[in-house]
Structure formats: C-alpha cells, structure tokens
Design a protein around this motif. Structure first.
Motif, PDB file in Angstrom:
ATOM      1  N   ILE A 135     -20.448  18.473   7.117  1.00  0.00           N
ATOM      2  CA  ILE A 135     -21.204  19.031   8.240  1.00  0.00           C
ATOM      3  C   ILE A 135     -21.356  20.540   8.075  1.00  0.00           C
ATOM      4  CG2 ILE A 135     -21.173  19.437  10.735  1.00  0.00           C
ATOM      5  CD1 ILE A 135     -19.687  16.749  11.010  1.00  0.00           C
ATOM      6  N   GLY A 136     -20.241  21.212   7.761  1.00  0.00           N
ATOM      7  CA  GLY A 136     -20.271  22.664   7.621  1.00  0.00           C
ATOM      8  C   GLY A 136     -21.133  23.119   6.464  1.00  0.00           C
ATOM      9  N   ARG A 137     -21.036  22.430   5.338  1.00  0.00           N
ATOM     10  CA  ARG A 137     -21.837  22.809   4.170  1.00  0.00           C
ATOM     11  C   ARG A 137     -23.327  22.637   4.461  1.00  0.00           C
ATOM     12  NH1 ARG A 137     -19.173  20.155   0.988  1.00  0.00           N
ATOM     13  NH2 ARG A 137     -17.875  21.793   0.098  1.00  0.00           N
ATOM     14  N   GLY A 138     -23.674  21.559   5.162  1.00  0.00           N
ATOM     15  CA  GLY A 138     -25.078  21.336   5.504  1.00  0.00           C
ATOM     16  C   GLY A 138     -25.617  22.412   6.425  1.00  0.00           C
ATOM     17  N   LEU A 139     -24.827  22.808   7.429  1.00  0.00           N
ATOM     18  CA  LEU A 139     -25.260  23.873   8.335  1.00  0.00           C
ATOM     19  C   LEU A 139     -25.437  25.191   7.591  1.00  0.00           C
ATOM     20  CD1 LEU A 139     -23.226  23.418  11.658  1.00  0.00           C
ATOM     21  CD2 LEU A 139     -25.699  23.263  11.350  1.00  0.00           C
ATOM     22  N   ALA A 140     -24.489  25.510   6.729  1.00  0.00           N
ATOM     23  CA  ALA A 140     -24.569  26.767   5.985  1.00  0.00           C
ATOM     24  C   ALA A 140     -25.819  26.806   5.107  1.00  0.00           C
ATOM     25  CB  ALA A 140     -23.315  26.954   5.136  1.00  0.00           C
ATOM     26  N   GLN A 141     -26.171  25.692   4.505  1.00  0.00           N
ATOM     27  CA  GLN A 141     -27.371  25.643   3.666  1.00  0.00           C
ATOM     28  C   GLN A 141     -28.630  25.840   4.496  1.00  0.00           C
ATOM     29  OE1 GLN A 141     -26.986  21.866   1.685  1.00  0.00           O
ATOM     30  NE2 GLN A 141     -25.644  22.670   0.083  1.00  0.00           N
ATOM     31  N   ARG A 142     -28.710  25.141   5.635  1.00  0.00           N
ATOM     32  CA  ARG A 142     -29.916  25.258   6.460  1.00  0.00           C
ATOM     33  C   ARG A 142     -30.038  26.639   7.087  1.00  0.00           C
ATOM     34  NH1 ARG A 142     -28.388  20.076   7.703  1.00  0.00           N
ATOM     35  NH2 ARG A 142     -27.421  20.625   9.694  1.00  0.00           N
ATOM     36  N   TRP A 143     -28.906  27.251   7.409  1.00  0.00           N
ATOM     37  CA  TRP A 143     -28.927  28.556   8.074  1.00  0.00           C
ATOM     38  C   TRP A 143     -28.770  29.713   7.095  1.00  0.00           C
ATOM     39  CZ3 TRP A 143     -25.482  27.450  13.006  1.00  0.00           C
ATOM     40  CH2 TRP A 143     -26.178  26.545  13.824  1.00  0.00           C
ATOM     41  N   ARG A 144     -28.780  29.389   5.800  1.00  0.00           N
ATOM     42  CA  ARG A 144     -28.687  30.406   4.749  1.00  0.00           C
ATOM     43  C   ARG A 144     -27.459  31.299   4.943  1.00  0.00           C
ATOM     44  NH1 ARG A 144     -35.087  32.210   4.229  1.00  0.00           N
ATOM     45  NH2 ARG A 144     -35.876  30.116   3.779  1.00  0.00           N
ATOM     46  N   GLY A 145     -26.376  30.658   5.330  1.00  0.00           N
ATOM     47  CA  GLY A 145     -25.131  31.385   5.538  1.00  0.00           C
ATOM     48  C   GLY A 145     -24.112  31.041   4.473  1.00  0.00           C
ATOM     49  N   ASN A 146     -22.870  31.388   4.750  1.00  0.00           N
ATOM     50  CA  ASN A 146     -21.760  31.097   3.845  1.00  0.00           C
ATOM     51  C   ASN A 146     -20.920  29.963   4.423  1.00  0.00           C
ATOM     52  OD1 ASN A 146     -22.395  33.370   2.122  1.00  0.00           O
ATOM     53  ND2 ASN A 146     -21.568  34.664   3.755  1.00  0.00           N
ATOM     54  N   PHE A 147     -20.213  29.289   3.547  1.00  0.00           N
ATOM     55  CA  PHE A 147     -19.351  28.197   3.989  1.00  0.00           C
ATOM     56  C   PHE A 147     -17.966  28.359   3.391  1.00  0.00           C
ATOM     57  CE2 PHE A 147     -17.725  23.790   3.214  1.00  0.00           C
ATOM     58  CZ  PHE A 147     -17.384  23.535   4.536  1.00  0.00           C
TER      59      PHE A 147
ATOM     60  N   THR B 182     -21.234  32.680   8.922  1.00  0.00           N
ATOM     61  CA  THR B 182     -20.245  32.025   8.075  1.00  0.00           C
ATOM     62  C   THR B 182     -19.741  30.798   8.819  1.00  0.00           C
ATOM     63  OG1 THR B 182     -19.552  34.082   7.004  1.00  0.00           O
ATOM     64  CG2 THR B 182     -17.996  32.244   6.962  1.00  0.00           C
ATOM     65  N   ILE B 183     -19.908  29.639   8.207  1.00  0.00           N
ATOM     66  CA  ILE B 183     -19.440  28.385   8.790  1.00  0.00           C
ATOM     67  C   ILE B 183     -18.076  28.076   8.172  1.00  0.00           C
ATOM     68  CG2 ILE B 183     -19.995  25.986   9.256  1.00  0.00           C
ATOM     69  CD1 ILE B 183     -22.102  27.948  10.285  1.00  0.00           C
ATOM     70  N   VAL B 184     -17.083  27.806   9.016  1.00  0.00           N
ATOM     71  CA  VAL B 184     -15.721  27.594   8.536  1.00  0.00           C
ATOM     72  C   VAL B 184     -15.242  26.206   8.946  1.00  0.00           C
ATOM     73  CG1 VAL B 184     -13.391  28.536   8.420  1.00  0.00           C
ATOM     74  CG2 VAL B 184     -15.319  30.065   8.893  1.00  0.00           C
ATOM     75  N   GLN B 185     -14.806  25.430   7.985  1.00  0.00           N
ATOM     76  CA  GLN B 185     -14.260  24.107   8.264  1.00  0.00           C
ATOM     77  C   GLN B 185     -12.936  24.257   9.000  1.00  0.00           C
ATOM     78  OE1 GLN B 185     -13.804  21.726   4.748  1.00  0.00           O
ATOM     79  NE2 GLN B 185     -12.773  20.043   5.808  1.00  0.00           N
ATOM     80  N   ALA B 186     -12.830  23.640  10.175  1.00  0.00           N
ATOM     81  CA  ALA B 186     -11.667  23.853  11.035  1.00  0.00           C
ATOM     82  C   ALA B 186     -10.614  22.762  10.931  1.00  0.00           C
ATOM     83  CB  ALA B 186     -12.119  23.980  12.494  1.00  0.00           C
ATOM     84  N   MET B 187     -10.891  21.701  10.189  1.00  0.00           N
ATOM     85  CA  MET B 187      -9.940  20.606  10.019  1.00  0.00           C
ATOM     86  C   MET B 187     -10.119  20.023   8.635  1.00  0.00           C
ATOM     87  SD  MET B 187      -9.566  17.036  12.218  1.00  0.00           S
ATOM     88  CE  MET B 187     -11.007  16.243  11.495  1.00  0.00           C
ATOM     89  N   GLY B 188      -9.015  19.645   7.994  1.00  0.00           N
ATOM     90  CA  GLY B 188      -9.108  19.014   6.685  1.00  0.00           C
ATOM     91  C   GLY B 188      -9.895  17.717   6.746  1.00  0.00           C
ATOM     92  N   ASN B 189     -10.224  17.174   5.594  1.00  0.00           N
ATOM     93  CA  ASN B 189     -10.996  15.934   5.545  1.00  0.00           C
ATOM     94  C   ASN B 189     -10.125  14.746   5.936  1.00  0.00           C
ATOM     95  OD1 ASN B 189     -13.417  17.184   4.598  1.00  0.00           O
ATOM     96  ND2 ASN B 189     -12.466  17.336   2.579  1.00  0.00           N
ATOM     97  N   VAL B 190     -10.771  13.758   6.547  1.00  0.00           N
ATOM     98  CA  VAL B 190     -10.020  12.624   7.083  1.00  0.00           C
ATOM     99  C   VAL B 190      -9.300  11.857   5.987  1.00  0.00           C
ATOM    100  CG1 VAL B 190     -10.220  10.437   8.328  1.00  0.00           C
ATOM    101  CG2 VAL B 190     -11.498  12.434   9.107  1.00  0.00           C
TER     102      VAL B 190
ATOM    103  N   VAL C  62     -16.207  24.670  12.565  1.00  0.00           N
ATOM    104  CA  VAL C  62     -16.820  23.348  12.666  1.00  0.00           C
ATOM    105  C   VAL C  62     -15.786  22.272  12.366  1.00  0.00           C
ATOM    106  CG1 VAL C  62     -18.563  21.794  11.716  1.00  0.00           C
ATOM    107  CG2 VAL C  62     -19.115  24.191  12.064  1.00  0.00           C
ATOM    108  N   ALA C  63     -15.663  21.322  13.285  1.00  0.00           N
ATOM    109  CA  ALA C  63     -14.787  20.173  13.074  1.00  0.00           C
ATOM    110  C   ALA C  63     -15.602  19.046  12.448  1.00  0.00           C
ATOM    111  CB  ALA C  63     -14.173  19.747  14.403  1.00  0.00           C
ATOM    112  N   GLY C  64     -15.087  17.827  12.523  1.00  0.00           N
ATOM    113  CA  GLY C  64     -15.809  16.666  12.029  1.00  0.00           C
ATOM    114  C   GLY C  64     -16.075  15.699  13.160  1.00  0.00           C
ATOM    115  N   GLY C  65     -16.729  14.601  12.850  1.00  0.00           N
ATOM    116  CA  GLY C  65     -16.992  13.580  13.853  1.00  0.00           C
ATOM    117  C   GLY C  65     -18.393  13.023  13.728  1.00  0.00           C
ATOM    118  N   ARG C  66     -18.556  11.772  14.167  1.00  0.00           N
ATOM    119  CA  ARG C  66     -19.846  11.098  14.030  1.00  0.00           C
ATOM    120  C   ARG C  66     -20.916  11.714  14.921  1.00  0.00           C
ATOM    121  NH1 ARG C  66     -16.739   5.411  14.537  1.00  0.00           N
ATOM    122  NH2 ARG C  66     -15.723   6.721  16.077  1.00  0.00           N
TER     123      ARG C  66
ATOM    124  N   ARG D 119      -9.890  33.465   8.882  1.00  0.00           N
ATOM    125  CA  ARG D 119     -11.292  33.550   9.313  1.00  0.00           C
ATOM    126  C   ARG D 119     -11.515  32.729  10.581  1.00  0.00           C
ATOM    127  NH1 ARG D 119     -15.756  35.668   6.610  1.00  0.00           N
ATOM    128  NH2 ARG D 119     -17.315  36.005   8.235  1.00  0.00           N
ATOM    129  N   LEU D 120     -10.858  31.584  10.686  1.00  0.00           N
ATOM    130  CA  LEU D 120     -10.972  30.776  11.902  1.00  0.00           C
ATOM    131  C   LEU D 120     -10.492  31.545  13.129  1.00  0.00           C
ATOM    132  CD1 LEU D 120      -9.756  27.281  10.622  1.00  0.00           C
ATOM    133  CD2 LEU D 120     -12.033  27.808  11.516  1.00  0.00           C
TER     134      LEU D 120
END
Length: 342
Positions: free
Chosen positions: A179-191, A159-167, A136-140, A221-222
């Motif tokens: 974004i990734g942390r929110g998806l992992a929480q809703r999908w009961r996965g890992n981040f 498992t949701i993996v952040q693909a780019m550092g924070n801006v 998962v990348a970032g973006g509006r 992992r990416l």
C-alpha cells in the motif's frame, strides 16, 4: 446495406488518409445496432447477424453511436456520500474529518470495501495534501482506499512510512509495504519500508530487530509523522487468522484479556488501551502511545461488525478521522458512552 463513403482527409504526407474507423457505418446502421442492444436487449452475436458484421464490430458500432451522440445514456442522480451522517460524526465524536459512503443492499464485504474506497479515496487524499510524512498500516479496506487516491492533490512530495511489519513472509496487496509503495509512486514521494514480519516468535527477537539501524530509522520517522492511515480490525474477521499468523486459540486468549479491537497489529481493550498479553512483545509496529501523538489519524472501516472496535479506538484517542460506510456510521452513532479524540 449501403455504406456512407465520406471524403478522405489529407494524411501526414499530403495524400488522402484513411477514414475514421467508424466512418463506414451510417447513422441508420448505428441506430439500429444501438436500438437492438440498449432497448431490446439483444445479444451482440445476434445483432451482428442482423446488420451483417462480426460481434467485435458490433462493439465498435455501439462505441461509435455514443461518440456521434446518437446514444445518450442517463443515470438518475445518485449521491454516494451521506453528508448528514458526516456532520453528525464530526459534531458528536469531535472528529476532524469524516466521509460516509452509502452501502448498497446485497453487497458482499469485498464489494462494500471497493465501493467505499472508490468514493472516499479523493476525499481522504485531500485531507493529506499538506502532510510531509504519512504513516501507513495495512488492511483490505485501506488497500481499496489507497488504490483510489490517485495523484497527490497538494504540491508536497510526501514520505510514506510503513507503520507495521508484513503479516507474513509473502507480502500481499493489502500489506503496508504494498500500500505504501503504491502511494509513494502515485504521489511521486519517498517510501520507507519496515522490512520485518508483523509478529515474531518471541520478545527477544522483537528486541533485536528493533535495535537494527534500518528499523530504528523507520521508527524515528514514524514518530514525526503528520498523519496516519490505519485499518480497524476486530476479533471475528481477522486478517491475522485468515493468513494463519494467529490461531483461533490465540484469539480466544486475546478475548480473555479483554481485547475488542486491533490497530497496527496491537490489540486493545474497551478503553482503547493495549491489552497486557504476550503478543505485546512480539509485534513490530508503531506503538499505540506514539500513534496518539500524530495530529491526524484516519481510521478506515467497512462493515457493521466493527462498532465496538471503533468505539474503543475513539475512547482511547487512537483516531480522530473516519472513512466509513453509512450502516456502520449509524450503528456507531446509536451506541452509547462515546467519547471522541480532539
């Protein structure tokens, strides 16, 4: 006005319980309030004076009128997606998936992003149902999409993996970490978080951070991701400028190097190849060559100013699925020399 006095039902202790909150109002009272509000457009404060209740109770009366079936609100059929454009995109650009959401005239960019995300979220989530690892990348626009994805439709707990550092130093709601942390929480996965800035001062800092065990594990992992969600940026309205990571002079330098678009903080040229600039050695994100190897890469775009960036991403094989608005989709199909990734 005369109020109805319905009989009280038994409570938990066998005694008479209180009536429902709306039972104090007759159908006639509710119809009067509904007529004044929905047909005549009268303010609730004035309705309250006419029916002898407070403004707060007028709101409850209107809700009760809907619950009793006295008010039936109908909306003419509106199809938010353009199936014909979706089929054209998949056929002409050799995409695996496409969802095209209609843009309403007069919408602001923020409104367009929210509309796109709302109507495309469940569709894109379905594409990812069988994926075990998702980059998962970032973006509006990507943030709007992710917020509308809801529960994971498949049995997997990905498992949701952040693909780019924070801006920048203070992660915002549309950074990959949030974004990734929110998806992992809703999908009961890992981040797995990539706890670094997207851009660092120089190549030596970038290299040293990349040698850290925690960072290496994220990139490993990416490399095995089944899918990726990425935004597609341009050099006109860049989040990196908005948050003062890059200055206007930096963007001018990138233009001179031939940059037309950006994915994962990596700027690429008209052929979809990363531009040879000093920024290449300063960005901490998944490399574009690695991104090309992921089976499903979903580009998420809103706005008609990204045609050149999308076209170049397609030429370079950086994406093979699209979430896009209808105006941008039409401009993309009208553009020439398109080659899609298979």
């Amino acid at each position: 006005m005369q109020h109805l006095k319905p009989s009280r039902g038994p409570g938990q202790d066998g005694k008479a319980g209180p009536p429902p909150a709306d039972a104090a109002y007759s159908d006639a009272q509710l119809l009067l309030a509904a007529r004044l509000y929905y047909v005549d457009g009268i303010l609730q404060t004035k309705i309250g004076r006419m029916v002898g209740v407070s403004q707060a109770k007028v709101s409850r009366m209107l809700a009760a009128a809907r619950q009793r079936g006295l008010v039936r609100i109908t909306v003419p059929e509106f199809e938010p997606r353009d199936a014909a454009l979706e089929q054209q995109l998949c056929r002409r650009l050799k995409l695996k998936h496409a969802v095209v959401v209609r843009q309403i005239a007069g919408q602001s960019p923020a409104e367009s992003r929210n509309t796109l995300g709302y109507f495309a979220g469940s569709v894109a989530a379905g594409w990812l149902a069988a994926c075990g690892t998702i980059a998962v990348a970032g973006g509006r626009t990507l943030q709007c999409l992710a917020d509308s994805m809801g529960r994971q439709p498949g049995p997997a707990q990905p498992t949701i993996v952040q693909a780019m550092g924070n801006v920048d130093a203070a992660p915002g709601q549309y950074d990959g970490s949030e974004i990734g942390r929110g998806l992992a929480q809703r999908w009961r996965g890992n981040f797995l978080a990539l706890n670094t800035p997207a851009f660092v001062p120089d190549a030596s800092v970038c290299r040293r951070l990349g040698e850290m065990r925690e960072i290496r594990e994220v990139f490993e992992r990416l490399a095995s991701a089944d899918a990726a969600l990425v935004g597609i940026g341009n050099l006109v309205e860049s989040v990196f400028i908005e948050r003062r990571v890059l200055q206007p002079r930096d963007i001018q330098s990138l233009r001179r190097a031939g940059a037309v678009g950006e994915i994962l903080g990596r700027f690429y040229n008209d052929a979809g190849k990363q531009c040879a600039t000093p920024y290449c050695d300063r960005v901490i994100s998944m490399a574009l060559d690695k991104l090309r190897k992921i089976p499903l890469v979903v580009g998420v775009v809103a706005g008609d100013d990204r045609t050149e960036a999308i076209r170049a991403a397609l030429r370079g094989g950086l994406i093979n699925a699209l979430v896009i608005d209808d105006r941008a989709a039409r401009l993309l199909l009208e553009s020439r020399r398109l080659t899609g990734r298979r």
